[in-house]
Design a protein around this motif. Sequence first.
Motif, short mmCIF file in Angstrom:
data_model
loop_
_atom_site.label_atom_id
_atom_site.label_comp_id
_atom_site.label_asym_id
_atom_site.label_seq_id
_atom_site.Cartn_x
_atom_site.Cartn_y
_atom_site.Cartn_z
N ARG A 107 0.83 -1.20 0.00
CA ARG A 107 0.00 0.00 0.00
C ARG A 107 0.87 1.25 0.00
O ARG A 107 0.39 2.35 0.26
CB ARG A 107 -0.91 0.04 1.23
CG ARG A 107 -1.83 -1.15 1.33
CD ARG A 107 -2.77 -0.99 2.51
NE ARG A 107 -3.49 -2.22 2.78
CZ ARG A 107 -4.37 -2.36 3.76
NH1 ARG A 107 -4.62 -1.34 4.55
NH2 ARG A 107 -4.97 -3.52 3.95
N PHE A 117 1.11 7.73 -6.34
CA PHE A 117 0.00 8.41 -5.68
C PHE A 117 -0.19 7.99 -4.23
O PHE A 117 -0.97 8.57 -3.50
CB PHE A 117 -1.31 8.21 -6.47
CG PHE A 117 -1.81 6.80 -6.48
CD1 PHE A 117 -2.60 6.33 -5.44
CD2 PHE A 117 -1.48 5.94 -7.53
CE1 PHE A 117 -3.05 5.02 -5.45
CE2 PHE A 117 -1.95 4.64 -7.53
CZ PHE A 117 -2.73 4.17 -6.50
N HIS A 118 0.53 6.95 -3.79
CA HIS A 118 0.47 6.57 -2.37
C HIS A 118 1.17 7.63 -1.53
O HIS A 118 1.98 8.39 -2.02
CB HIS A 118 1.14 5.21 -2.14
CG HIS A 118 0.36 4.05 -2.69
ND1 HIS A 118 0.97 2.93 -3.21
CD2 HIS A 118 -0.98 3.83 -2.81
CE1 HIS A 118 0.04 2.08 -3.62
NE2 HIS A 118 -1.14 2.61 -3.40
N GLN A 119 0.83 7.65 -0.25
CA GLN A 119 1.44 8.65 0.64
C GLN A 119 2.94 8.45 0.78
O GLN A 119 3.68 9.37 1.10
CB GLN A 119 0.79 8.57 2.01
CG GLN A 119 -0.53 9.26 2.07
CD GLN A 119 -0.99 9.41 3.50
OE1 GLN A 119 -0.20 9.58 4.42
NE2 GLN A 119 -2.29 9.34 3.69
#
Lengths: 226, 721
Positions: free
Chosen positions: A206, A211-213
């Motif tokens: 994840r 675009f992931h944190q």
Amino acid sequence: MSFKSAVITFPGSNCDRDALCYLKDLTKGEVHNIWHEETSLPKVDLVILPGGFSFGDYLRSGAMASKSKIIDEVVKHANDNRYLLGICNGFQILTEIGLLEGALIRNKKLKFLGKNCFIKKKFKNNFNLSIKDNQILQIPVAHNEGNFYCDTETLNLLKNNEQIAFEYCKGEFSNTEENINGSIEAIAGITNKKKNVLGMMPHPERAYSDFHQSQDGRLIIESLIS
Amino acid sequence: MNEELILQHGLTLDEFHVIRKYLNRDLSIEELGIFSAMWNEHCCYKTSKKWLKKLPTDNEIVIQGPGENAGVIDLQDNDGIAFKIESHNHPSYIEPFNGSATGVGGILRDIFTMGARPIATLDSIRFGLIETEKTKYLLNGVVNGIGHYGNCIGIPNIGGECEFESTYDFNNLVNAMAVGHVQKDKIFYSKPKSIGGLIVYIGSKTGKDGIHGASMASDVFSEEDEDEKRPSVQVGDPFMEKLLMEGCLELMSSGLIESMQDMGAAGITSSSVEMASKGNVGVYINLDKVPLRQPLSAYEILLSESQERMLAVIDKKNNHKVREILQKWQIDYEVIGEITDTKRVVFESNNKKVVDLPVEIIVNDAPEYDREFYIPKKRKNKDFDFSKIKLEDMIINLLTNLNYLDKSWVFDQYDSTVMGDTIREPGQSSGIVKIHGTQKVIGASTDCNPLYIRINPYEGMKYTVAESYRNLIACNINPLAITNNLNFASPLDPNIMGELVLSIHGLKTAAVKFNTPIVSGNVSLYNQTNEIPIKPTPVIGMVGSNMDLNKINTNKFCEIGNKILILGKQLTKNCSPYLLQDQKIAFNICEFNDLEVLDLDFEKKIANCVLELSDLKCIMSCNDISRGGIFSALLKMQYKDMGFRVKVPDPIDLFCEYSAGYVIEIRSKDFEKVTSFLTKKSAEYLEIGEIIKEGIEINSKKFDYFDIMNKYRNDFEKIIS
């Protein structure tokens, strides 16, 4: 030579798609999705047991999945010295199979924990080669039973054999916790003695895409491929 | 049939006589049960239908409006978005864990019944005052239940709201919203296609749980009822739902299903009647074939609300293939009947027809009431005394009020990153997820301002819609459509009915202006216990999109030294309801001044400025201004130990509410560009300060950053424990 991998899906797995994307995007090699009732595994470099609530977490997290038909093949794969990674529920399954030591009990506050956590590597192995010492990784956790526990004897073994792969730590800014779920010695991930099997509670799948944190989850696959 | 039995079934004697006259015979007990289930408020909207019809439900992007399991909008290419909000208020009060869990389960089934894969959930929850042990118990149970179900099935929770107010003491509200992604050419509807199609039962076995749940949801409570009604609350099994979801989606994508209905409120009764009504056909069902968990009578099977069950229609020739797929997912499956051309609903049990009713009487002849309503009286204007208000006290008032504190305690119990497509997690102005495998994103927000609506239902509702709208705009999400959940007290009280009517009117006005049609929704009435009605709480769930995920704004501060600008128009101190209430200036609802009229054109103008500036990459972060004013908006924006230094003419201004209010963070080098853009658009702005490291400074007065942030972040948990 291209890196081949597979993800096992159990009824109730819910991070299997995420793990498949993670592998496809980062390894650029063949990725297989294997149903738990299969009795053979293709010859691959890495198998992931994904997160989720296999069999509804009934009885005990991971307990029923550890008796699935495919597990014999997973064990053979590990005994063949190839990589096996259990994430979250996958970690719980690995301890239930007995490939990893200890157990995952309920979080110290007895509540589900879904948030970013910070980890760093403890002892070097092939899963964290690309991570620098003291480098802090930001990776989400999402679990109810992620509180790693083992007896003192086992803990000493884990330390002496350098089997602790990751530990929770504070982040760079205020209001981050040292040990998010109460794990013994803040353990976030351990390997087996041969260090080809890793179980970890945080979800690197994840935290890899632009675009992931955070993109820190890439480092695990990069370590294995390098 | 004896009167007592009729009244026990929630029907009025007048309603019963309509049925009796139409049939010209006595009803069986099973038939009475069916009318009880189908003619209550929850299923037939008998009180609200007249007014709901006035809402705009269509525009160029609406694929499916109200009337199906969920609404669907067009997101270009072959992408459709299905979404809906639904209440589970009463069950969540009686048994908070299972009540809220099954609320999530129910709304997810509404989404995947359409052929859509759920990609996000949100929830709007309201409780009474935290000082009571009961509220703590309810809060813990509800949050645990929502988390348990959503986490297990693996759908990210991306936002919502959580408020505390005394009128919810005995009527907590739990409204769950779900959003799904569907390929436009693969949407499934509840209308069966062919006569002779098999009716199949898919999912969990039927048990006694939830019998009369729908009629319970349409009832006024007294406190003593609680224990008696507990068996009416369903028990959820998210693992079963996960299997059911995967199984159904596989059946649908394999083209093996003609139509599908979720067995939700009023179980097999409502799903089969709706199927017959939509297709203008009849249904025949043999209740002996229904998979049972325990021995049940025909009456009980008809009214059971056991969870995780679906009713589908399939072509006879696909029977074997359907069975095979469901076996793989370990799901119960049984052929229980077929679609007929009789236009009658027939249920058989032990070789006896226990129900034989024309569909028409159940659906078309369902009662529709035009209840009496009062328009609230005009309010007198009053000047409040602000002379004794001190800045320090105002800050303390916010930091000791649960409604303003960081709600991490709530949403940390939810998995918000599963599925790997989450872009904005709970705690930001709107939750955002990516459509898997594309650059498109969907944003969603749920909102309601009950205090505004009690003061002025029409204007208050406009403010509520505008708040949702701003929440999306702040992230550079284009608002597209609405789902609503109208939570009210008893409509038999003409004052309450007036709030219902006027707020629907306000919703209509705002939805037309914003071109955001209402595509799905739910009504929950009779939310009152011991004669205490809840504040009117029509919750809005708004969904929007951006075709490019790289253009999304963050709500969190980006960089030290950046400037802080305010857009919009401040409401006057005398007309900022939350300021007056939360700063303890006004106590009684009759003291408040009327709301200022909300200029929706102005809302749109400022929103367009924010969208354009965002596309120009001039906005580094943005947050909307709502309850708690600029100060509260700034607190929510703090990130990585960044704070703010601001100067304003009057510190009270920082706590006033706004129309079209936004805080925007811009780089110094963009200042000229941004301000000349705003001037050209004749959009007023206020430059109030800048972002600083580890500090909060207001009009040169320095506050202890870590003290305030610690309270803001951690006191919620302390107060509720």
